[in-house]
Design a protein around this motif. Structure first.
Motif, mmCIF file in Angstrom:
data_model
loop_
_atom_site.group_PDB
_atom_site.id
_atom_site.type_symbol
_atom_site.label_atom_id
_atom_site.label_comp_id
_atom_site.label_asym_id
_atom_site.label_seq_id
_atom_site.Cartn_x
_atom_site.Cartn_y
_atom_site.Cartn_z
ATOM 1 N N ALA A 1 16.273 27.503 -13.929
ATOM 2 C CA ALA A 1 15.847 28.693 -14.684
ATOM 3 C C ALA A 1 16.700 28.864 -15.945
ATOM 4 O O ALA A 1 16.175 29.172 -17.021
ATOM 5 C CB ALA A 1 15.938 29.934 -13.800
ATOM 6 N N ALA A 2 18.020 28.660 -15.813
ATOM 7 C CA ALA A 2 18.904 28.777 -16.974
ATOM 8 C C ALA A 2 18.624 27.668 -17.981
ATOM 9 O O ALA A 2 18.682 27.875 -19.198
ATOM 10 C CB ALA A 2 20.368 28.722 -16.516
ATOM 11 N N TYR A 3 18.302 26.487 -17.484
ATOM 12 C CA TYR A 3 17.986 25.352 -18.356
ATOM 13 C C TYR A 3 16.733 25.647 -19.184
ATOM 14 O O TYR A 3 16.700 25.406 -20.387
ATOM 15 C CB TYR A 3 17.789 24.105 -17.501
ATOM 16 N N VAL A 4 15.709 26.193 -18.538
ATOM 17 C CA VAL A 4 14.482 26.540 -19.253
ATOM 18 C C VAL A 4 14.742 27.672 -20.249
ATOM 19 O O VAL A 4 14.258 27.646 -21.386
ATOM 20 C CB VAL A 4 13.372 26.941 -18.259
ATOM 21 N N ALA A 5 15.545 28.663 -19.835
ATOM 22 C CA ALA A 5 15.845 29.800 -20.720
ATOM 23 C C ALA A 5 16.627 29.357 -21.959
ATOM 24 O O ALA A 5 16.531 29.990 -23.016
ATOM 25 C CB ALA A 5 16.630 30.864 -19.958
ATOM 26 N N SER A 6 17.365 28.260 -21.845
ATOM 27 C CA SER A 6 18.146 27.765 -22.977
ATOM 28 C C SER A 6 17.273 27.096 -24.032
ATOM 29 O O SER A 6 17.762 26.712 -25.098
ATOM 30 C CB SER A 6 19.188 26.753 -22.488
ATOM 31 N N ARG B 1 12.304 22.427 -24.837
ATOM 32 C CA ARG B 1 11.356 22.585 -25.940
ATOM 33 C C ARG B 1 11.747 21.795 -27.186
ATOM 34 O O ARG B 1 11.439 22.173 -28.301
ATOM 35 C CB ARG B 1 11.214 24.064 -26.305
ATOM 36 N N ASN B 2 12.439 20.683 -27.026
ATOM 37 C CA ASN B 2 12.766 19.816 -28.167
ATOM 38 C C ASN B 2 13.553 20.581 -29.229
ATOM 39 O O ASN B 2 13.067 20.830 -30.342
ATOM 40 C CB ASN B 2 11.499 19.216 -28.779
ATOM 41 N N LEU B 3 14.766 20.954 -28.881
ATOM 42 C CA LEU B 3 15.615 21.712 -29.791
ATOM 43 C C LEU B 3 15.940 20.911 -31.045
ATOM 44 O O LEU B 3 16.249 19.717 -30.987
ATOM 45 C CB LEU B 3 16.928 22.086 -29.088
#
Length: 330
Positions: free
Chosen positions: A230-235, A239-241
């Motif tokens: 969940a924290a990984y997705v929230a970061s 989404r290809n930062l």
């Protein structure tokens, strides 16, 4: 009903509640031990007799093994010993069947077939609700992209590795030799199964897509990772930062873009203020990702980028390159 007949009925009902749906199974010995733990003073021979007596009525299947007969409810059973479903529960199961297939391991989804059939039976008896599944549709944003199918064998290996913290050996994409990975979770994105993982010998988290796995094999190597999906997705990492830090995005918007932003929230600390009778000023905090750039380019006919200047330059360069490509002579 005599006390003896009542006790027998309660015992058989309790026993049926312990039998799984194929391909899971149980044995007479396991059922005997479980019934004894529930307080039923019964012999293993009696349990075996009960199983034989009710097998046809309740569509039980059995198969021989070195440990003795193994028992399951048939996957195709219509009279499987299941509690009744309310219409609300039946509709929820149908929605699960239609829209959550990617979220469940394939073997788990398969074992739900009997419940799905029972849900169909309940819904078919309620004319008002019978057509409900035909009156609800999910339309993805943008193109409805469908990736190549993943074989059930590879799918099962992926889910087993994730569930049991086991390393998987995969042949992936253009890699010539198999590589071991630690599968950390599963992300469903644009109808793709994305696996955040760590390649053996490395520490950084990478993402691979399941449909590019050509071969997969579960290994005996366990791993332990303090990973919070969940924290990984929230970061916004999936989404290809382009940049790790938040940017303050300011836009002048009109038309479709303005309408969408009036009705939706797409960023942190979002503000939308009218500038005149046509234009609005939009601001919000975002991670700078390729997805953000794609969204802006998709509405570029009704957006003016105010800041950041670095984002504006990137998008202008992309648009100019695209325009040059389209005007090249064949």
């Amino acid at each position: 009903m005599s006390a003896k007949a009542k006790d027998t009925l309660i015992r058989i009902v309790s026993m049926l509640g312990l039998i799984p749906i194929y391909p899971r199974w149980t044995s007479a010995r396991q059922l005997h031990e479980s019934l004894q733990a529930k307080g039923f003073n019964v012999s293993k021979r009696t349990v075996e007799r009960d199983l034989n007596n009710v097998s046809v009525l309740f569509e039980l299947v059995d198969f021989d093994s070195p440990e003795g007969k193994k028992w399951s409810f048939s996957r195709e059973a219509t009279q499987t010993f299941l509690p009744s479903l309310s219409i609300e529960e039946a509709l929820s199961l149908k929605m699960t069947q239609q829209h959550l297939r990617l979220f469940l391991p394939s073997n788990v989804f398969t074992t739900l077939n009997t419940l799905f059939k029972k849900a169909d039976d309940v819904i078919s008896q309620q004319p008002v609700y019978h057509q409900w599944s035909k009156k609800v549709a999910v339309i993805p944003p943008g193109l409805d992209i469908k990736t190549h199918d993943i074989t059930p064998e590879i799918n099962q290996v992926i889910y087993s590795g994730i569930l049991n913290n086991k390393m998987i050996e995969v042949t992936y994409g253009k890699l010539r030799s198999p590589r071991k990975i630690k599968p950390l979770g599963l992300i469903i994105r644009n109808n793709k199964l994305v696996i955040p993982c760590i390649f053996d010998g490395y520490d950084d988290i990478r993402m691979i897509v399941a449909h590019r796995i050509k071969h997969a094999q579960l290994t005996n190597y366990s791993f332990s990772e303090d990973f919070d999906l969940a924290a990984y997705v929230a970061s916004e990492a999936p989404r290809n930062l382009i940049e790790g830090e938040d940017i303050l995005l300011k836009l002048k918007v009109t038309g479709v873009a303005a309408t969408m932003l009036k009705e939706s929230s797409i960023g942190k600390k979002q503000k939308l203020q009218p500038l005149d009778d046509k234009w609005w000023i939009f601001s919000a905090q975002f991670k700078h990702t390729f997805e953000l750039e794609h969204w802006i380019k998709g509405h570029i006919d009704c957006i003016q980028i105010i800041q950041p200047d670095s984002l504006k330059k990137r998008i202008l360069a992309q648009l100019q390159a695209g325009l040059a490509l389209q005007t090249e002579s064949n």
